[in-house]
Structures are given as C-alpha cells and as structure tokens.
Design a protein around this motif. Structure first.
Motif, PDB file in Angstrom:
ATOM      1  N   THR A   7       0.838  -1.211   0.000  1.00 51.31           N
ATOM      2  CA  THR A   7       0.000   0.000   0.000  1.00 51.31           C
ATOM      3  C   THR A   7       0.868   1.254   0.000  1.00 51.31           C
ATOM      4  O   THR A   7       0.346   2.357  -0.142  1.00 51.31           O
ATOM      5  N   GLY A   8       2.172   1.074   0.206  1.00 48.90           N
ATOM      6  CA  GLY A   8       3.067   2.210   0.359  1.00 48.90           C
ATOM      7  C   GLY A   8       3.213   2.660   1.805  1.00 48.90           C
ATOM      8  O   GLY A   8       4.031   3.524   2.114  1.00 48.90           O
ATOM      9  N   ILE A   9       2.418   2.063   2.711  1.00 48.79           N
ATOM     10  CA  ILE A   9       2.456   2.401   4.142  1.00 48.79           C
ATOM     11  C   ILE A   9       2.883   1.137   4.877  1.00 48.79           C
ATOM     12  O   ILE A   9       2.102   0.184   4.996  1.00 48.79           O
ATOM     13  N   GLY A  10       4.110   1.129   5.379  1.00 49.31           N
ATOM     14  CA  GLY A  10       4.687  -0.081   5.932  1.00 49.31           C
ATOM     15  C   GLY A  10       3.863  -0.720   7.036  1.00 49.31           C
ATOM     16  O   GLY A  10       3.621  -1.942   7.024  1.00 49.31           O
ATOM     17  N   LEU A  11       3.408   0.070   8.012  1.00 51.07           N
ATOM     18  CA  LEU A  11       2.663  -0.484   9.125  1.00 51.07           C
ATOM     19  C   LEU A  11       1.309  -1.029   8.682  1.00 51.07           C
ATOM     20  O   LEU A  11       0.847  -2.067   9.179  1.00 51.07           O
ATOM     21  N   ASP A  13       0.710  -2.310   5.715  1.00 53.74           N
ATOM     22  CA  ASP A  13       1.033  -3.585   5.067  1.00 53.74           C
ATOM     23  C   ASP A  13       1.159  -4.700   6.101  1.00 53.74           C
ATOM     24  O   ASP A  13       0.665  -5.818   5.894  1.00 53.74           O
ATOM     25  N   GLN A  14       1.819  -4.408   7.211  1.00 53.94           N
ATOM     26  CA  GLN A  14       1.984  -5.414   8.256  1.00 53.94           C
ATOM     27  C   GLN A  14       0.641  -5.852   8.802  1.00 53.94           C
ATOM     28  O   GLN A  14       0.390  -7.050   8.986  1.00 53.94           O
ATOM     29  N   ARG A  15      -0.228  -4.892   9.051  1.00 57.53           N
ATOM     30  CA  ARG A  15      -1.552  -5.226   9.604  1.00 57.53           C
ATOM     31  C   ARG A  15      -2.378  -6.045   8.612  1.00 57.53           C
ATOM     32  O   ARG A  15      -3.230  -6.842   9.013  1.00 57.53           O
ATOM     33  N   LEU A  16      -2.113  -5.850   7.326  1.00 55.00           N
ATOM     34  CA  LEU A  16      -2.888  -6.553   6.289  1.00 55.00           C
ATOM     35  C   LEU A  16      -2.211  -7.846   5.830  1.00 55.00           C
ATOM     36  O   LEU A  16      -2.629  -8.439   4.842  1.00 55.00           O
ATOM     37  N   GLY A  17      -1.167  -8.247   6.515  1.00 55.00           N
ATOM     38  CA  GLY A  17      -0.520  -9.507   6.166  1.00 55.00           C
ATOM     39  C   GLY A  17       0.390  -9.415   4.960  1.00 55.00           C
ATOM     40  O   GLY A  17       0.607 -10.415   4.276  1.00 55.00           O
ATOM     41  N   GLY A  18       0.910  -8.215   4.687  1.00 61.62           N
ATOM     42  CA  GLY A  18       1.857  -8.061   3.581  1.00 61.62           C
ATOM     43  C   GLY A  18       1.394  -7.136   2.479  1.00 61.62           C
ATOM     44  O   GLY A  18       2.138  -6.907   1.527  1.00 61.62           O
ATOM     45  N   GLY A  19       0.185  -6.609   2.567  1.00 57.50           N
ATOM     46  CA  GLY A  19      -0.311  -5.699   1.543  1.00 57.50           C
ATOM     47  C   GLY A  19      -1.623  -6.167   0.941  1.00 57.50           C
ATOM     48  O   GLY A  19      -2.382  -6.921   1.568  1.00 57.50           O
ATOM     49  N   ILE A  20      -1.888  -5.738  -0.284  1.00 56.44           N
ATOM     50  CA  ILE A  20      -3.140  -6.050  -0.989  1.00 56.44           C
ATOM     51  C   ILE A  20      -2.883  -7.188  -1.978  1.00 56.44           C
ATOM     52  O   ILE A  20      -1.929  -7.135  -2.760  1.00 56.44           O
ATOM     53  N   PHE A  43      -0.206   4.825  -2.380  1.00 54.27           N
ATOM     54  CA  PHE A  43      -0.355   3.658  -3.248  1.00 54.27           C
ATOM     55  C   PHE A  43       0.501   3.788  -4.508  1.00 54.27           C
ATOM     56  O   PHE A  43       0.905   2.796  -5.103  1.00 54.27           O
ATOM     57  N   MET A  44       0.769   5.018  -4.920  1.00 59.48           N
ATOM     58  CA  MET A  44       1.524   5.256  -6.149  1.00 59.48           C
ATOM     59  C   MET A  44       3.018   5.022  -5.964  1.00 59.48           C
ATOM     60  O   MET A  44       3.732   4.724  -6.925  1.00 59.48           O
ATOM     61  N   ALA A  45       3.496   5.200  -4.731  1.00 51.50           N
ATOM     62  CA  ALA A  45       4.938   5.214  -4.486  1.00 51.50           C
ATOM     63  C   ALA A  45       5.668   3.910  -4.839  1.00 51.50           C
ATOM     64  O   ALA A  45       6.759   3.959  -5.407  1.00 51.50           O
ATOM     65  N   PRO A  46       5.126   2.721  -4.541  1.00 49.37           N
ATOM     66  CA  PRO A  46       5.925   1.509  -4.715  1.00 49.37           C
ATOM     67  C   PRO A  46       6.072   1.018  -6.156  1.00 49.37           C
ATOM     68  O   PRO A  46       6.930   0.180  -6.428  1.00 49.37           O
ATOM     69  N   ARG A  47       5.270   1.498  -7.123  1.00 47.95           N
ATOM     70  CA  ARG A  47       5.285   0.880  -8.453  1.00 47.95           C
ATOM     71  C   ARG A  47       4.653   1.819  -9.491  1.00 47.95           C
ATOM     72  O   ARG A  47       4.134   2.878  -9.149  1.00 47.95           O
ATOM     73  N   GLU A  48       4.704   1.373 -10.737  1.00 44.09           N
ATOM     74  CA  GLU A  48       4.110   2.160 -11.820  1.00 44.09           C
ATOM     75  C   GLU A  48       2.628   2.393 -11.554  1.00 44.09           C
ATOM     76  O   GLU A  48       1.929   1.519 -11.035  1.00 44.09           O
TER      77      GLU A  48
END
Length: 208
Positions: A7-11, A13-20, A43-48
């Motif tokens: 999601t671009g938000i580390g914490l 991602d952790q709560r969601l089990g690694g992201g979407i 959401f835009m930060a990690p990828r195209e």
C-alpha cells in the motif's frame, strides 16, 4: 497465499498480512473534505501507476503531486473525457502495465452512470487487474450526495478502506477502518492516522 502488493504504508502492510492481494479492487471511501488523496499518493509510491482523473484536469492532478512530500514516482495521468466516459476509461486502463497501480479518482462519477454501464466498467476492470496482477484503487467520495450504486461498489470491491475525519475540540481526528478484505483478514480495530503532508499511523495505546 496470493502475491501481495504494498500500500506504500509499511505499518498498514503489516496489519494486512503483507499488503493487498494482486488482482484486487480497493474502494477508498472518504469524505471530500479530508486528506484522502494522501492515501492515493502512498499507493503510487511503490510501483508504476496509471491515474485516471474524472473531474480535475491532468494539470491540476500533476500540480497536486508536485506539492506533496510523498515520492509518487512518475505516474501516467489521464483525463477521462465526459463523452463516452465509461468506454474511454476502459480504453485507458487497458494500457495498465503488469503489477501496477490503477487509480480512479473519483469513482463516484462512474457510480452515477446507468447500472449496465457501471457493471460493464467494473467487470472489465476486474478482468484487467487480474490479468496484469495489479491493484485498482477507486476513490469513492463519501459526502452529502452518495450515489445509489455505492452499495454495489462495496459489494464488488475486494478491500474497503473507510476513512473518517472528525473535529474534536481543537484537533482533527482521522481514522482508517478496513471492514472488508477478501483473501485476508479484515481489521477489527480502526487505525488512527496523522494526515499532514504524508501518512503516518499513530501507534499509541489509545487506538480504539
């Protein structure tokens, strides 16, 4: 377990089990008078990213990205023309690369179309994010005039991010709920956010 995208938000991602999970449609429900755009930027930060704007101009969106403290990379911004809007949006998101983010802002415009056209959009979107192992984020304005098809969006979405902003005394309190998460665990507690020029999650013990 399905592959996940950040999601671009580390914490978060952790709560969601690694992201979407890849191939997911995310509905971000948020008041118009909030800093919800910061979540889109994360959401835009990690990828195209392909950013479809349905009300603001491409220039206005680009200017907003330049003003943020979040590194949003180099997204492709496309304005969806009012004429044949659903067809144009479908045509544009077929250019989405693999393992990318698609943002529809605001999805509320699509929700005001005829049900058959809305369902065509959602069906084509679903097929394409699955095919490209991407994630789509639909910015749903949760204001005074919510479209009748919002319930259908919520039903068809895999993940719902529900943002609320309330004024308490001299401060604004913003909370994020994740009441729905297909392919993972929904959160049983809300997350208290600090939305200034970026997104921070308050990890203090007063989270309710």
């Amino acid at each position: 377990m399905a592959s996940r995208l950040s999601t671009g938000i580390g914490l978060l991602d952790q709560r969601l089990g690694g992201g979407i999970p890849t191939g997911s449609i995310v509905a971000l429900n948020a008041p118009p008078a909030s800093q919800a755009e910061l979540l889109l930027y994360e959401f835009m930060a990690p990828r195209e990213t392909l950013y479809l704007t349905l009300d603001r101009t491409e220039l206005a969106v680009a200017d907003g990205l330049r003003r943020t403290a979040i590194d949003t990379g180099d997204p492709t911004i496309q304005y969806v023309a009012a004429e044949s809007r659903v067809d144009h949006a479908i045509e544009l998101f077929h250019d989405l690369p693999e393992r990318a983010t698609l943002i529809v802002d605001p999805h509320t415009v699509i929700e005001r179309k005829e049900r058959s056209r809305f369902e065509e959009f959602m069906t084509q979107l679903r097929l394409h994010v699955i095919d490209t192992e991407s994630v789509a984020v639909l910015h749903c304005l949760d204001g005074r005039n919510v479209p009748a098809l919002r319930d259908t969006t919520s039903h068809m979405a895999d993940v719902i991010l529900q943002l609320t902003a309330t004024t308490a005394g001299a401060s604004v309190e913003t909370r994020l709920a994740v009441p729905k998460f297909r392919g993972g665990r929904a959160l049983t507690e809300t997350l208290k956010l600090q939305l200034t020029d970026s997104v921070e999650i308050d990890t203090s013990r007063d989270i309710a």
